[in-house]
Write an enzyme that holds these catalytic residues in place. Structure first.
Site, PDB file in Angstrom:
ATOM      1  N   ASP A  91     -34.535 -48.517 -20.453  1.00 29.78           N
ATOM      2  CA  ASP A  91     -33.585 -49.274 -19.618  1.00 29.78           C
ATOM      3  C   ASP A  91     -33.443 -48.649 -18.234  1.00 29.78           C
ATOM      4  OD1 ASP A  91     -32.327 -47.373 -21.567  1.00 29.78           O
ATOM      5  OD2 ASP A  91     -30.650 -47.580 -20.192  1.00 29.78           O
ATOM      6  N   GLY A 110     -27.166 -53.333 -20.637  1.00 25.15           N
ATOM      7  CA  GLY A 110     -26.835 -54.186 -19.497  1.00 25.15           C
ATOM      8  C   GLY A 110     -26.135 -53.383 -18.432  1.00 25.15           C
TER       9      GLY A 110
HETATM   10  P1  AMP Z   1     -27.479 -44.685 -17.678  1.00 27.37           P
HETATM   11  O1  AMP Z   1     -28.045 -43.699 -18.646  1.00 27.37           O
HETATM   12  O2  AMP Z   1     -26.563 -44.119 -16.646  1.00 27.37           O
HETATM   13  O3  AMP Z   1     -28.552 -45.492 -17.045  1.00 27.37           O
HETATM   14  O4  AMP Z   1     -26.532 -45.683 -18.522  1.00 27.37           O
HETATM   15  C1  AMP Z   1     -26.883 -46.246 -19.767  1.00 27.37           C
HETATM   16  C2  AMP Z   1     -26.028 -47.455 -20.053  1.00 27.37           C
HETATM   17  O5  AMP Z   1     -24.641 -47.112 -20.075  1.00 27.37           O
HETATM   18  C3  AMP Z   1     -26.158 -48.572 -19.027  1.00 27.37           C
HETATM   19  O6  AMP Z   1     -26.087 -49.794 -19.685  1.00 27.37           O
HETATM   20  C4  AMP Z   1     -24.959 -48.340 -18.138  1.00 27.37           C
HETATM   21  O7  AMP Z   1     -24.561 -49.521 -17.471  1.00 27.37           O
HETATM   22  C5  AMP Z   1     -23.914 -47.872 -19.130  1.00 27.37           C
HETATM   23  N1  AMP Z   1     -22.882 -47.037 -18.511  1.00 27.37           N
HETATM   24  C6  AMP Z   1     -23.008 -45.794 -18.018  1.00 27.37           C
HETATM   25  N2  AMP Z   1     -21.830 -45.339 -17.536  1.00 27.37           N
HETATM   26  C7  AMP Z   1     -20.935 -46.321 -17.730  1.00 27.37           C
HETATM   27  C8  AMP Z   1     -19.534 -46.481 -17.434  1.00 27.37           C
HETATM   28  N3  AMP Z   1     -18.824 -45.518 -16.847  1.00 27.37           N
HETATM   29  N4  AMP Z   1     -18.964 -47.649 -17.764  1.00 27.37           N
HETATM   30  C9  AMP Z   1     -19.646 -48.624 -18.351  1.00 27.37           C
HETATM   31  N5  AMP Z   1     -20.948 -48.549 -18.654  1.00 27.37           N
HETATM   32  C10 AMP Z   1     -21.597 -47.419 -18.345  1.00 27.37           C
HETATM   33 MG    MG Z   2     -29.352 -46.858 -16.508  1.00 29.99          MG
END
Ligand code: AMP
Ligand code: MG
Length: 473
Positions: free
Chosen positions: A241, A79
């Site tokens: 995702d 999410g």
């Molecule tokens: P990403 O690989 O950047 O697309 O992130 C994968 C998942 O981790 C997604 O659900 C993001 O919303 C979550 N996410 C990444 N960085 C953070 C953060 N600093 N705080 C909270 N959720 C994060």
């Molecule tokens: Mg992402």
């Protein structure tokens, strides 16, 4: 600004009400005026400014829930852990666009994360999305960058920032996976109807709307990846995702633009197995689409899903061939098939810069390709390839000048080199946004000459070769 609220109408099975939590002493340091004009957003209106920045809460802002296959393994609930969808606005093309703030603070999906983003990663995403748009690659866009005095902790304290981004949709393959694997058939159906209505209305006019929409998703994904391959872009984290149902490049993290030609290059230092290596991207695109199709296994027969997936390879290959044909200034895809493999083999053994090669090829025929030949060690090997190339080129079109002009319109002089992004980030962290803006300016029209910024077309200096990017942002 006329903020609409379509996704939020789907209700709380799809998202959680979440507001943007502004950062300490945040400032809007970059604003994309031309995109704002396209979206009828007037930043001079203080009400709009406050709504966009999160100082005033958007009335129906939310974080979305989704799942996803991450590096091959399934995560049943992810999410928006640090993103907030403010709502949608209509553009000059009458289509709806999401306004989404990244780094907006904790959400119910933050898990152990802090919900924040650092200035470094926001600048990287800003530059990449605008560079991709200028290269005509479907992508989310950057509308605004906010910096702040808030410390965000990664390996060390860094400056916190937020990126206001725009995309046709933020619905990911993982949205469908979330409802499918939870057995939430009603919500899956609602999501299908939502996507048909908002993103694929032409499919509704057919007898087989779902099938038609999925064929279109396959087509858009194939074309997007063909464009990545032609320009040398590597996404870095092709998890489901991060894959958009609207066929837009989304979620820029440890991405890279290829410099020295190296087909198995892995830009993301956290990708130890090279799952998302440059040469693997087309195959991973299919793998991700396969994950997506599984979500419709209660709607369509296996044979139908397989037939939909079969459209992928042909679409990708045809689109890629067409792109490479223009990059090479050729007129026949047969010539592309003959000339590309030996060229790639030369580029790989010479470790030649991918973009520099095509740029020089665009204008060095008139001087006997001397600029290109000066780039390589094995001149004879390249000379022999150039002879075959030139014969094919001339057979296709004898007007070199016009071919040269059209080649310079597809072979960029400026690409987003990692060391350039790094320098722009270092300066911005000291409060100097000039290098960032200079870089943004050339990336926004990468085919033009920009003689005053010639240095930004230069290859990576020795100090920049050891820079690493990873998932930590
Ligand atoms: P990403 O690989 O950047 O697309 O992130 C994968 C998942 O981790 C997604 O659900 C993001 O919303 C979550 N996410 C990444 N960085 C953070 C953060 N600093 N705080 C909270 N959720 C994060
Ligand atoms: Mg992402």
């Amino acid at each position: 600004m006329n903020l609409e609220h379509h996704f939020s109408m789907l209700g709380d099975m799809f998202s959680s009400k979440t507001v943007v939590q502004p950062l300490l002493e945040q400032r809007l340091v970059e604003f994309n005026q031309s995109l704002a004009t396209f979206l009828f957003i007037d930043i001079k209106s203080s009400q709009t400014k406050r709504l966009l920045s999160g100082e005033d809460a958007a009335p129906h802002s939310l974080s979305m829930v989704y799942a996803g296959h991450q590096f091959g393994g399934f995560s049943p609930q992810l999410g928006d852990g640090r993103g907030v969808l403010l709502g949608e606005v209509r553009g000059q093309d009458s289509l709806l666009y999401d306004l989404h703030m990244k780094g907006a603070g904790p959400t119910p999906y933050s898990r152990r994360g802090d919900g924040r983003a650092v200035l470094r990663s926001c600048i990287r995403e800003y530059l990449a999305s605008e560079a991709m748009a200028a290269l005509s690659i479907p992508t989310s866009r950057a509308l605004g960058l906010y910096d702040s005095r808030e410390a965000v902790y990664r390996e060390q304290p860094e400056a916190g920032a937020m990126l206001l981004r725009v995309a046709q949709g933020h619905i990911r393959f993982g949205h469908f996976e979330y409802f499918f694997y939870q057995g939430k058939q009603d919500q899956l159906n609602e999501l299908i109807d939502y996507c048909l209505e908002h993103y694929y209305p032409d499919s509704l006019k057919t007898d087989v709307p779902l099938e038609n929409m999925l064929k279109e998703v396959v087509k858009r994904t194939a074309r997007m990846i063909a464009k990545w391959q032609a320009v040398g872009f590597q996404h870095g984290v092709m998890n489901t995702d991060n894959f958009s149902f609207t066929g837009e490049t989304l979620d820029y993290g440890p991405y890279g633009f290829m410099e020295d030609y190296e087909p198995d290059w892995v830009c993301n230092h956290s990708d130890y197995e090279g799952r998302y290596a440059f040469s693997r991207q087309p195959g991973i695109g299919l793998w991700n689409l396969n994950c997506l199709m599984k979500c419709f296994s209660k709607h369509l027969e296996r044979d139908q899903l397989v037939a939909i997936l079969q459209g992928y390879e042909v679409e990708l290959q045809t689109h890629y061939d067409a792109l490479m044909m223009v990059k090479l200034g050729l007129n026949s895809s047969k010539d592309v098939h003959t000339l590309l493999p030996p060229l790639f083999s030369i580029l790989a053994s010479e470790k030649m810069d991918y973009s520099v090669f095509f740029r020089l090829l665009s204008y060095s025929e008139k001087d006997g390709f001397s600029l290109l030949l000066d780039e390589v060690v094995d001149r004879q090997r390249l000379q022999s390839w150039l002879q075959d190339y030139q014969a094919a080129r001339i057979a296709g079109c004898s007007d070199w000048q016009s071919v040269s002009e059209s080649m310079t319109q597809v072979n960029p002089k400026f690409i987003l080199r990692n060391y350039l992004a790094h320098s722009a980030i270092l300066a911005a962290e000291q409060g100097d946004y000039l290098p960032f803006r200079r870089l943004l300016n050339v990336l926004a029209s990468p085919f033009d000459e920009h003689p005053e910024s010639d240095s930004l077309a230069q290859r990576v200096p020795e100090w920049g070769k050891s820079l690493e990017v990873s998932c930590s942002s």
